[in-house]
Design an enzyme around this catalytic site. Structure first.
Site, PDB file in Angstrom:
ATOM      1  N   GLY A  80       0.826  -1.205   0.000  1.00 46.81           N
ATOM      2  CA  GLY A  80       0.000   0.000   0.000  1.00 46.81           C
ATOM      3  C   GLY A  80       0.856   1.249   0.000  1.00 46.81           C
ATOM      4  O   GLY A  80       2.045   1.201   0.336  1.00 46.81           O
ATOM      5  N   CYS A  87       4.991  -6.413   1.744  1.00 47.90           N
ATOM      6  CA  CYS A  87       5.401  -5.010   1.767  1.00 47.90           C
ATOM      7  C   CYS A  87       4.702  -4.241   2.883  1.00 47.90           C
ATOM      8  O   CYS A  87       5.003  -4.473   4.048  1.00 47.90           O
ATOM      9  CB  CYS A  87       5.202  -4.383   0.393  1.00 47.90           C
ATOM     10  N   TYR A  88       3.734  -3.376   2.568  1.00 50.47           N
ATOM     11  CA  TYR A  88       3.009  -2.685   3.644  1.00 50.47           C
ATOM     12  C   TYR A  88       2.447  -3.702   4.637  1.00 50.47           C
ATOM     13  O   TYR A  88       2.416  -3.456   5.851  1.00 50.47           O
ATOM     14  CB  TYR A  88       1.867  -1.845   3.045  1.00 50.47           C
ATOM     15  N   HIS A 125       7.511  -8.111  -3.671  1.00 49.07           N
ATOM     16  CA  HIS A 125       6.189  -8.399  -4.244  1.00 49.07           C
ATOM     17  C   HIS A 125       6.206  -9.712  -5.029  1.00 49.07           C
ATOM     18  O   HIS A 125       6.689  -9.753  -6.155  1.00 49.07           O
ATOM     19  CB  HIS A 125       5.760  -7.259  -5.165  1.00 49.07           C
ATOM     20  N   GLU A 132       3.643 -11.125  -6.317  1.00 52.98           N
ATOM     21  CA  GLU A 132       2.527 -11.168  -7.270  1.00 52.98           C
ATOM     22  C   GLU A 132       2.893 -10.632  -8.649  1.00 52.98           C
ATOM     23  O   GLU A 132       2.159 -10.853  -9.605  1.00 52.98           O
ATOM     24  CB  GLU A 132       1.319 -10.400  -6.694  1.00 52.98           C
ATOM     25  N   ASP A 146     -18.415 -11.592 -22.812  1.00 50.71           N
ATOM     26  CA  ASP A 146     -18.996 -11.622 -21.467  1.00 50.71           C
ATOM     27  C   ASP A 146     -20.492 -11.917 -21.496  1.00 50.71           C
ATOM     28  O   ASP A 146     -20.975 -12.804 -20.800  1.00 50.71           O
ATOM     29  CB  ASP A 146     -18.776 -10.282 -20.752  1.00 50.71           C
ATOM     30  N   LYS A 153     -11.416 -11.984 -16.775  1.00 48.89           N
ATOM     31  CA  LYS A 153     -11.743 -12.188 -18.195  1.00 48.89           C
ATOM     32  C   LYS A 153     -11.263 -13.544 -18.724  1.00 48.89           C
ATOM     33  O   LYS A 153     -11.989 -14.225 -19.445  1.00 48.89           O
ATOM     34  CB  LYS A 153     -11.119 -11.065 -19.024  1.00 48.89           C
TER      35      LYS A 153
HETATM   36  N1  ATP Z   1     -26.031  -3.887 -28.999  1.00 51.80           N
HETATM   37  C1  ATP Z   1     -26.305  -4.280 -27.744  1.00 51.80           C
HETATM   38  N2  ATP Z   1     -27.501  -4.823 -27.445  1.00 51.80           N
HETATM   39  C2  ATP Z   1     -27.779  -5.216 -26.181  1.00 51.80           C
HETATM   40  N3  ATP Z   1     -26.917  -5.107 -25.158  1.00 51.80           N
HETATM   41  C3  ATP Z   1     -25.721  -4.580 -25.412  1.00 51.80           C
HETATM   42  C4  ATP Z   1     -25.334  -4.139 -26.706  1.00 51.80           C
HETATM   43  N4  ATP Z   1     -24.068  -3.669 -26.637  1.00 51.80           N
HETATM   44  C5  ATP Z   1     -23.661  -3.815 -25.362  1.00 51.80           C
HETATM   45  N5  ATP Z   1     -24.648  -4.370 -24.624  1.00 51.80           N
HETATM   46  C6  ATP Z   1     -24.612  -4.666 -23.190  1.00 51.80           C
HETATM   47  O1  ATP Z   1     -23.517  -3.951 -22.617  1.00 51.80           O
HETATM   48  C7  ATP Z   1     -22.701  -4.823 -21.870  1.00 51.80           C
HETATM   49  C8  ATP Z   1     -21.279  -4.300 -21.797  1.00 51.80           C
HETATM   50  O2  ATP Z   1     -20.599  -4.455 -23.013  1.00 51.80           O
HETATM   51  P1  ATP Z   1     -19.120  -5.000 -23.021  1.00 51.80           P
HETATM   52  O3  ATP Z   1     -18.577  -4.711 -24.384  1.00 51.80           O
HETATM   53  O4  ATP Z   1     -18.392  -4.489 -21.831  1.00 51.80           O
HETATM   54  O5  ATP Z   1     -19.268  -6.579 -22.777  1.00 51.80           O
HETATM   55  P2  ATP Z   1     -19.514  -7.723 -23.842  1.00 51.80           P
HETATM   56  O6  ATP Z   1     -19.933  -7.088 -25.116  1.00 51.80           O
HETATM   57  O7  ATP Z   1     -20.451  -8.730 -23.285  1.00 51.80           O
HETATM   58  O8  ATP Z   1     -18.124  -8.442 -23.969  1.00 51.80           O
HETATM   59  P3  ATP Z   1     -16.787  -7.894 -24.661  1.00 51.80           P
HETATM   60  O9  ATP Z   1     -16.069  -7.152 -23.562  1.00 51.80           O
HETATM   61  O10 ATP Z   1     -16.095  -9.111 -25.081  1.00 51.80           O
HETATM   62  O11 ATP Z   1     -17.187  -6.999 -25.794  1.00 51.80           O
HETATM   63  C9  ATP Z   1     -22.866  -6.150 -22.582  1.00 51.80           C
HETATM   64  O12 ATP Z   1     -22.508  -7.236 -21.759  1.00 51.80           O
HETATM   65  C10 ATP Z   1     -24.350  -6.134 -22.896  1.00 51.80           C
HETATM   66  O13 ATP Z   1     -25.086  -6.505 -21.745  1.00 51.80           O
HETATM   67  N1  GLN Z   2       4.701  -1.232  -1.820  1.00 55.09           N
HETATM   68  C1  GLN Z   2       4.401  -0.994  -0.545  1.00 55.09           C
HETATM   69  O1  GLN Z   2       3.589  -1.666   0.066  1.00 55.09           O
HETATM   70  C2  GLN Z   2       5.059   0.186   0.075  1.00 55.09           C
HETATM   71  C3  GLN Z   2       4.830   0.274   1.561  1.00 55.09           C
HETATM   72  C4  GLN Z   2       5.286   1.605   2.133  1.00 55.09           C
HETATM   73  N2  GLN Z   2       4.454   2.662   1.611  1.00 55.09           N
HETATM   74  C5  GLN Z   2       6.768   1.830   1.782  1.00 55.09           C
HETATM   75  O2  GLN Z   2       7.074   2.728   1.041  1.00 55.09           O
HETATM   76  O3  GLN Z   2       7.594   1.109   2.252  1.00 55.09           O
END
Ligand code: ATP
Ligand code: GLN
Ligand code: XMP
Ligand code: MG
Length: 535
Positions: A63, A90-91, A182, A184, A241, A391
């Site tokens: 953090g 870290c933090y 870190h 991660e 999605d 994703k």
């Molecule tokens: N033409 C459309 N008709 C109906 N719903 C839509 C349309 N375009 C977008 N949406 C809605 O908006 C949401 C957000 O869109 P977004 O592009 O983030 O996700 P996605 O299209 O499902 O997936 P991807 O990120 O792969 O494009 C969609 O999941 C859908 O619910």
């Molecule tokens: N990356 C961190 O978690 C940093 C912790 C704290 N802020 C430091 O500078 O040491």
């Protein structure tokens, strides 16, 4: 409120990550899930008493604060009494040391950013488990200014670097560990293994988090939630999605799930027909396609400001959807009680992370308002089956449910569609030019076998005209902008390095085949400073 009953932490061993505001906290969750251990992130302000479930282990993230500062956040002490293993990063390490004695942490004389060489020390017993199977000499990645100046009472030093005498510590008898680096980030090559040592070796978490396992549980959860009669509505775009979410709903409740695709007049070439074919015919999803293209295009007339376009489209989506919801209800015996939303875990993380939501550059969630309006107006409840997933997990879920690799691997496409790829005012003719050019570009990318290597690609239209000469005649016509990017997370991106030959071929075809275009340009801008879309 989204429904939270029976979510994965109730059925999978879960590592809780408490976020102290680091930029990398979500990566901890990500890494754990990569080796099939389920993990959830909550802000550092979480009280144990309000948690309602018991984690197998707890990780305290890094953090930006200094633990000794007046307003620095501190972990609820009850977590330390829970009796489950704890790892501070870290933090998080500094928090473990600081709570034992306020003098244990000080501002370091040298800040340490980047690579460091860690030397591990072994003591035997549980203390060694964090570095189990790792070499004594490790490259790790650091990002800190503060450091431990004393070894906290009851701890061993299990790792040191040149700058940090107490770079890794472990309690002599309890499963409590802290590391200054870190694990991660990919810059710590052994970091994944270290986190696995903690989650599996020390916490004893079972590695059962797989999408095959998730499907069965989620279908059951949806059935319990919706009941034997309930009807669910959902907006689908043909993107990854919403398609995966819709397929999951269909598996769970069949035709009681009603998917709606809105043709906003700014879709890609043959998009609605294609989505109808795949979702309805191949995936058996109960889908209605609503052609609202004239309404959208009429409303976009005279609007050239990008945010105004987005706002109009978002509002119109909701109008169309609301009208459709009423129709579906009228045709149906039962009342529609639920609304499906394809929210992903990064959206959840964004809203709960300790540092709070980030600044809005563009209004992205064009249909985000649907849920609120339907919930307020119709009293609909929200159902979000992808709420806990990243994703790539959604993609894996799609594959598991036999959604084709082409659909699962599709580039993202924005809700406002070509409207934000035609610069300035949108007209039917301009959309048509962008659409044709985009189709040529994307199909040539596919033919060249480059599609899966590119994060996102499209053609946009710049309506400021240029002069050209075609067939000995002077022309004064539009410019097509090609954009293709490489990215990991769509937050940053670099232009895709096409060959000169490839771009030349694309350019020739577009100028020859798209009426009204006499020039083609390739956008070489990274993000930042550019964004992926033009508007
Ligand atoms: N033409 C459309 N008709 C109906 N719903 C839509 C349309 N375009 C977008 N949406 C809605 O908006 C949401 C957000 O869109 P977004 O592009 O983030 O996700 P996605 O299209 O499902 O997936 P991807 O990120 O792969 O494009 C969609 O999941 C859908 O619910
Ligand atoms: N990356 C961190 O978690 C940093 C912790 C704290 N802020 C430091 O500078 O040491
Ligand atoms: O559903 C969406 N509605 C939108 O309004 C929207 N705007 C951008 N995007 C997508 O988000 C990613 C990042 O885009 P930017 O760099 O342009 O912000 C890219 O993948 C963009 O395609 C959208 N998706
Ligand atoms: Mg989309």
């Amino acid at each position: 409120m989204p429904s939270t009953e029976a979510i994965p932490h109730n059925s999978f061993d879960t590592i809780l990550v408490l976020d102290n505001g680091s930029q990398y906290t979500h990566l901890i969750t990500r890494r754990l899930r990569e080796f099939n251990v389920y993990s959830e992130m909550l802000p550092c302000t979480q009280k144990l008493a309000d948690l309602g479930w018991k984690p197998k282990g707890i990780i305290l993230s890094g953090g930006p604060y200094s633990v000794y500062e007046k307003d620095a956040p501190h972990i609820d002490p009850a977590f330390f009494e829970l009796g489950v293993p704890i790892l501070g990063i870290c933090y998080g390490l500094q928090e473990i040391a600081h709570r034992l004695h306020a003098d244990n942490v000080v501002a370091g004389t040298a800040r340490e950013y980047g690579h460091a060489d860690l030397k591990a020390t072994r003591f035997g017993g549980h203390v060694d488990k964090l570095f189990d199977g790792l070499e004594d000499a490790m490259t790790v990645w650091m990002s800190h200014g503060d450091k431990l100046c004393n070894l906290p009472e009851g701890f061993h030093t299990i790792g040191t670097t040149q700058n940090s005498e107490f770079a890794a510590i472990a309690h002599q008898t309890e499963p409590v560990y802290g590391i200054q680096f870190h694990p991660e980030v990919t810059h710590t090559p052994q970091g994944g293994k270290l986190l696995q040592n903690f989650a599996v070796g020390i916490c004893g978490a079972q590695q059962t988090w797989t999408m095959a396992e998730f499907i069965g549980q989620e279908i059951k959860r949806i059935r319990d939630l919706v009941g034997p009669e309930g009807q669910v509505l959902g907006a689908v775009s043909g993107g990854v999605d919403s398609t995966v979410a819709a397929k999951l709903m269909t598996e769970a409740i069949g035709d009681r799930f009603h998917a709606v695709l809105v043709d906003n007049g700014c879709m890609r070439l043959n998009e609605c027909a294609l989505v109808k074919d795949v979702l309805q015919e191949q995936l058996g999803i109960n889908l209605t396609v609503v052609d609202a293209s004239e309404e959208f295009l009429a409303g976009l007339k005279g609007v050239d400001d990008p945010e105004k376009k987005r706002k109009f489209i978002g509002g119109k989506f909701i109008d169309v959807f609301e009208a459709e919801a009423k129709k579906i209800e009228a045709q149906n015996a039962g009342k529609v009680e639920w609304f499906l939303q394809g929210t992903l875990y990064p959206d959840v993380i964004e809203s709960i992370s300790f540092k709070g939501p980030s600044q809005t550059i563009k209004t992205h969630h064009n249909v985000g308002g649907i849920a609120e309006r339907l919930m307020a107006g119709h009293g609909l409840k929200l159902i979000e089956p992808l709420r806990e997933l990243f994703k790539d997990e959604v993609r894996e879920l799609g594959r598991q449910m036999s959604i084709s690799p082409e659909l699962v691997g599709r580039h993202p496409f924005p809700g406002p569609g070509l409207a934000i790829r035609v610069l300035g005012e949108v007209t039917k003719e301009k959309v048509e030019m962008a659409r044709k050019a985009d189709n040529i570009f994307i199909s040539m990318i596919r033919e060249a076998g480059l599609y899966d290597d590119i994060g996102q690609a499209y053609a946009a239209l710049d309506p400021s005209r240029a002069v050209g000469v075609m067939g000995d005649k002077r022309v004064y016509a539009n410019i097509i902008l090609l954009r293709a990017i490489s990215t990991r997370d769509f937050m940053t991106a670099t232009p895709y390095p096409f060959s000169y030959e490839f771009l030349t071929k694309v350019s020739t075809r577009i100028v020859n085949e798209v009426q009204g275009v006499c020039r083609v340009a390739y956008d070489f801008t990274s993000k930042p400073p550019g964004t992926i879309e033009m508007e």
